[in-house]
Design a protein around this motif. Structure first.
Motif, PDB file in Angstrom:
ATOM      1  N   PHE A 161      25.037 -46.706   4.372  1.00 30.49           N
ATOM      2  CA  PHE A 161      23.936 -46.860   5.313  1.00 30.49           C
ATOM      3  C   PHE A 161      22.625 -47.100   4.564  1.00 30.49           C
ATOM      4  O   PHE A 161      21.819 -47.951   4.956  1.00 30.49           O
ATOM      5  N   SER A 162      22.412 -46.368   3.470  1.00 28.90           N
ATOM      6  CA  SER A 162      21.220 -46.581   2.640  1.00 28.90           C
ATOM      7  C   SER A 162      21.194 -47.990   2.077  1.00 28.90           C
ATOM      8  O   SER A 162      20.143 -48.637   2.015  1.00 28.90           O
ATOM      9  N   LEU A 163      22.359 -48.469   1.676  1.00 33.92           N
ATOM     10  CA  LEU A 163      22.453 -49.825   1.129  1.00 33.92           C
ATOM     11  C   LEU A 163      22.083 -50.863   2.182  1.00 33.92           C
ATOM     12  O   LEU A 163      21.367 -51.829   1.902  1.00 33.92           O
ATOM     13  N   LEU A 164      22.552 -50.636   3.429  1.00 33.83           N
ATOM     14  CA  LEU A 164      22.233 -51.564   4.514  1.00 33.83           C
ATOM     15  C   LEU A 164      20.738 -51.578   4.828  1.00 33.83           C
ATOM     16  O   LEU A 164      20.188 -52.596   5.221  1.00 33.83           O
ATOM     17  N   LEU A 165      20.090 -50.436   4.633  1.00 34.27           N
ATOM     18  CA  LEU A 165      18.648 -50.345   4.878  1.00 34.27           C
ATOM     19  C   LEU A 165      17.826 -50.896   3.722  1.00 34.27           C
ATOM     20  O   LEU A 165      16.599 -50.925   3.785  1.00 34.27           O
TER      21      LEU A 165
END
Length: 243
Positions: A161-165
């Protein structure tokens, strides 16, 4: 005396969770009100050593950024999984919980010396999530209604999720690494042939945080393993699965 539900909930929080989340909120409010600057809070080993700004060893774990989505996301996870641990597998063992905090903080500060990280609060949150997830391996999670998975995958889902953000995953990886180190030393190694506990709680800390534990007749309450994920549903396990 009747209290407002939010005040009552705050007063019912276990002590370590209450102290840590309060510190995070007050630090963020101080920045929002321009009472302090983030430049006075970040981890800077040169200023810690040369100017004795030792508070940076603490404030680096208390600031998640200005009020916004990232701050609320991290604060919710910090509160939820810190409390799950303190009310669950650390119930009646506040001294052990404090030792986990100290272990995690020391490891992250040492890592920050190498990877040059300024704020370590998010990594600390991921460490809490990782330890909880490994101690509750059979709880089913639902993330935003998009995917179902077992609890041990939660830290990796958050990393994705952090990577997607568009955020750096190095912070999440640090939290996972430190969380795994603690889990191995506390839950895995002592149960191996010839294993033993390396993270023993000093007697002084036991007496300070858990005075009842010094009583020979004391037995800690049975462990509860609360779970779930508010942005989704917790699915029950099939009848054949046993933890």
């Amino acid at each position: 005396m009747a209290f407002h539900p939010m005040v009552e909930e705050y007063l019912n929080m276990p002590p370590v969770t209450r102290a840590y989340t309060t510190g995070c909120i007050l630090t963020t409010l101080a920045v929002q009100l321009d009472l302090v600057s983030p430049f006075q809070l970040y981890f800077n080993p040169n200023l810690i050593v040369s100017q004795w700004q030792v508070w940076r060893l603490v404030t680096t774990f208390l600031f998640f950024g200005p009020v916004g989505f990232t701050f609320l996301f991290n604060l919710i996870f910090t509160y939820r999984y810190c409390r799950y641990l303190e009310d669950g597998s650390f119930r009646g063992r506040t001294g052990d919980f404090v030792i986990m905090f100290v272990f995690g903080a020391v490891c992250m500060v040492l890592c920050a010396l190498v990877v040059n990280m300024l704020f370590l609060g998010q990594a600390f949150t991921i460490m809490l999530v990782y330890v909880w997830s490994r101690r509750n391996p059979f709880i089913r999670m639902n993330f935003f209604g998009l995917m179902n998975f077992q609890a041990p995958y939660l830290p990796w889902v958050l990393l994705g999720f952090s990577l997607l953000l568009g955020n750096s995953v190095s912070v999440d990886l640090m939290g996972i690494a430190v969380g795994h180190a603690y889990f191995f030393l506390e839950d895995v190694f002592p149960n191996q042939p010839g294993g033993f506990r390396l993270l023993k709680v000093p007697h002084g800390i036991v007496r300070l945080f858990d005075p009842a534990a010094g009583d020979p007749a004391y037995a800690p309450p049975p462990e509860e393993r609360p779970g779930g994920f508010d942005w989704g549903a917790q699915r029950p396990q099939p009848a054949g699965d046993n933890q």
